[in-house]
Enzyme design. Sequence first.
Site, PDB file in Angstrom:
ATOM      1  N   TYR A  93       0.818  -1.212   0.000  1.00 41.62           N
ATOM      2  CA  TYR A  93       0.000   0.000   0.000  1.00 41.62           C
ATOM      3  C   TYR A  93       0.858   1.271   0.000  1.00 41.62           C
ATOM      4  CZ  TYR A  93      -4.249   2.654   1.189  1.00 41.62           C
ATOM      5  OH  TYR A  93      -5.325   3.503   1.189  1.00 41.62           O
ATOM      6  N   SER A 184       1.320  -7.633   1.890  1.00 41.69           N
ATOM      7  CA  SER A 184       0.285  -6.685   2.311  1.00 41.69           C
ATOM      8  C   SER A 184      -0.701  -6.453   1.169  1.00 41.69           C
ATOM      9  CB  SER A 184       0.933  -5.394   2.809  1.00 41.69           C
ATOM     10  OG  SER A 184      -0.012  -4.564   3.444  1.00 41.69           O
ATOM     11  N   GLN A 185      -0.834  -5.229   0.672  1.00 41.34           N
ATOM     12  CA  GLN A 185      -1.708  -5.001  -0.474  1.00 41.34           C
ATOM     13  C   GLN A 185      -1.345  -5.931  -1.627  1.00 41.34           C
ATOM     14  OE1 GLN A 185      -3.123  -1.002  -2.486  1.00 41.34           O
ATOM     15  NE2 GLN A 185      -1.060  -1.481  -3.183  1.00 41.34           N
ATOM     16  N   ASP A 272       0.616  -8.757  14.071  1.00 39.04           N
ATOM     17  CA  ASP A 272       0.431  -7.776  13.007  1.00 39.04           C
ATOM     18  C   ASP A 272      -0.755  -6.870  13.335  1.00 39.04           C
ATOM     19  OD1 ASP A 272       0.025  -6.370  10.654  1.00 39.04           O
ATOM     20  OD2 ASP A 272       0.262  -8.116   9.347  1.00 39.04           O
ATOM     21  N   HIS A 301       3.742  -6.442  10.991  1.00 35.84           N
ATOM     22  CA  HIS A 301       3.396  -6.422   9.575  1.00 35.84           C
ATOM     23  C   HIS A 301       4.610  -6.597   8.658  1.00 35.84           C
ATOM     24  CE1 HIS A 301       0.586  -5.987   6.370  1.00 35.84           C
ATOM     25  NE2 HIS A 301       1.127  -4.876   5.896  1.00 35.84           N
TER      26      HIS A 301
END
Length: 326
Positions: A93, A184-185, A272, A301
């Site tokens: 992100y 992540s994203q 996370d 994360h």
Amino acid sequence: MPFTDLPPEQLESLREEIPEPEDFDAFWEETLRLSREAGGDLRVTPVEDTLLSTVDVHDVRFPGWHGQPVAAWLILPAGAGGPLPTVISYIGYAGGRGLPTDHLVYASAGYAHLVVDSRGQGHDTPDQYEASGPQWVRGFMTRGIQDPREHYYRRFITDCVRAVDAARSLPQVDPDRIIVRGNSQGGGLSIAVAGLAGQDVAAALPDVPFLCHFRRGAQVATEGPYVELVDYLRNHTRDDPERAFATLSYFDGVHFARRAQAPALFSVGLMDPVCPPSTVYAAYHRYAGATAIKVWPFANHSGGQGGTAPAHLRWLRDKGLSPAPG
């Protein structure tokens, strides 16, 4: 840092039913059809002055959403012919494709590596769309939140599927050995692409994936993009929260996971605060293909950090997706 979510034994047994739009498949079939019909040119240009001697770099522009050009790097082992097993990377992100020097692992291991820029987040691919209706001013989560046809992730996920289409047409790429990955994203996008691209994807590597079980993410996450959704709903009290979640359900990794057949190696950090473990497990437990999950018990994360790439390479080798020796 303590566990940010459920304890491990509850995560392993978590099987929550998450409602799916009745027209989910029709929505995505139309979305991808319209963008493919829009056409667009694929351009691949060698980058001469990279300061790198062990890889060759090409600037790629391929047609994404409605034919709009999307930037990518194609990074190859120096002097490699082809076709090669190919890793397609999607970015976390608020990031973009960055510089070729940011992405050397997979080409160094003998793979072709296509690094896809992020629409509106990177420097080289603008988001050429103006959604109607209200949105929170920060971030991308609520762009078009009132209508799935206008939501940001409809455009971005389409770009990511079209990256597979583009890769399959490149002479350096083995179309039967395409691996999608990201953290992540990027991890959430890799699940979406595995679900939408079907047999065009040979494996998926979603690390600490975002975009999974939006409602749970909004309820549990204390940092990161899910908080944007909370901020929006808090500040737009006249809007129906269920309408927002109904829109997001078209982009939920849980629903894409149910359609994905390629083998997948997930990862999760049990501490996370950005992508709570329960959201990762929600997609992992619904993934239709063969799955494994790498659990990082004390990770936030950042996941496995430097341990992630070796875990990927070993797993791909075990799946018969390593480059041929020599």
